[in-house]
Write an enzyme that holds these catalytic residues in place. Structure first.
Site, mmCIF file in Angstrom:
data_model
loop_
_atom_site.group_PDB
_atom_site.id
_atom_site.type_symbol
_atom_site.label_atom_id
_atom_site.label_comp_id
_atom_site.label_asym_id
_atom_site.label_seq_id
_atom_site.Cartn_x
_atom_site.Cartn_y
_atom_site.Cartn_z
ATOM 1 N N HIS A 41 0.863 -1.193 0.000
ATOM 2 C CA HIS A 41 0.000 0.000 0.000
ATOM 3 C C HIS A 41 0.894 1.237 0.000
ATOM 4 O O HIS A 41 2.085 1.138 0.299
ATOM 5 C CB HIS A 41 -0.891 0.003 1.251
ATOM 6 C CG HIS A 41 -0.072 0.022 2.506
ATOM 7 N ND1 HIS A 41 0.401 -1.138 3.100
ATOM 8 C CD2 HIS A 41 0.424 1.049 3.244
ATOM 9 C CE1 HIS A 41 1.134 -0.807 4.161
ATOM 10 N NE2 HIS A 41 1.173 0.507 4.269
ATOM 11 N N HIS A 118 4.777 6.464 -0.037
ATOM 12 C CA HIS A 118 5.715 5.413 -0.420
ATOM 13 C C HIS A 118 5.079 4.049 -0.220
ATOM 14 O O HIS A 118 4.106 3.903 0.506
ATOM 15 C CB HIS A 118 6.997 5.512 0.404
ATOM 16 C CG HIS A 118 6.774 5.199 1.856
ATOM 17 N ND1 HIS A 118 6.243 6.120 2.738
ATOM 18 C CD2 HIS A 118 6.992 4.067 2.569
ATOM 19 C CE1 HIS A 118 6.143 5.563 3.934
ATOM 20 N NE2 HIS A 118 6.585 4.321 3.864
#
Length: 196
Positions: A41, A118
């Site tokens: 994710h 990120h």
């Protein structure tokens, strides 16, 4: 409780990244512990100390914020390292709407952390090689093989550009340390809220 707000890339984007990591994984050997692709994710905001009683209010606030932002078109792009221990993949595409979203108070509280969006793909393993000790006083420190390995991985992935996808919802996710695969964190989606 430990919670974070995430964007989940499309399955096609995750499959593309998984294939792109094959050579990097092979070159790293046991020095890096790879995260579970099923839990990949983009972390937008993290809070390690949300009181359980505040979960409903946090979800309500998150839904109101998400409703004010249109879904951006994003792609996984480039790579970097946090704290000389964590290898991550960055984000490209419509980054201005993503930055505006991340500028919102997605998770309020003193323990709130923000970093760039990120996707964590690996962390340094306990089996990673250690830098040799200095032999003589005044000698420069020997190179750290783990830092060199991470630098090689970032260099190899710096040109990575995955397929685009439209991010249509945010996830509120709990993170239980040590309860996931190979002793990593276990992530559980508590709720999703639509963007726009």
């Amino acid at each position: 409780m430990r919670v974070f707000v995430a964007l989940r890339p499309a399955p096609s984007a995750l499959a593309h990244l998984d294939a792109a990591l094959e050579d990097v994984r092979a070159g790293a050997g046991l020095a890096l512990r790879w995260t579970d692709p099923a839990q990949w994710h983009l972390t937008l905001s993290f809070r390690p100390d949300l009181p359980a009683g505040a979960l409903e209010d946090a979800l309500h606030d998150l839904a109101a914020i998400a409703a004010r932002h249109r879904p951006p078109t994003l792609q996984l792009s480039g790579a970097g390292v946090f704290d000389a221990r964590t290898l991550w993949i960055g984000v490209g595409g419509e980054t201005a709407p993503l930055a505006a979203l991340m500028g919102e108070p997605l998770l309020e509280g003193e323990g709130r952390e923000r970093r760039r969006a990120h996707l964590t793909v690996a962390r340094v393993s306990a089996r990673a090689p250690r830098a040799p000790r200095r032999r003589r006083r005044g000698d420069p420190p020997p190179p750290d093989p783990t830092r060199l390995l991470l630098a090689d991985a970032v260099r190899a992935l710096s040109v990575y550009r995955g397929p685009s996808w439209e991010a249509t919802e945010l996830e509120l996710v709990s993170s239980a340390l040590g309860e996931g695969r190979s002793g990593g964190p276990l992530h559980e989606v508590l709720a999703t809220v639509p963007l726009g």
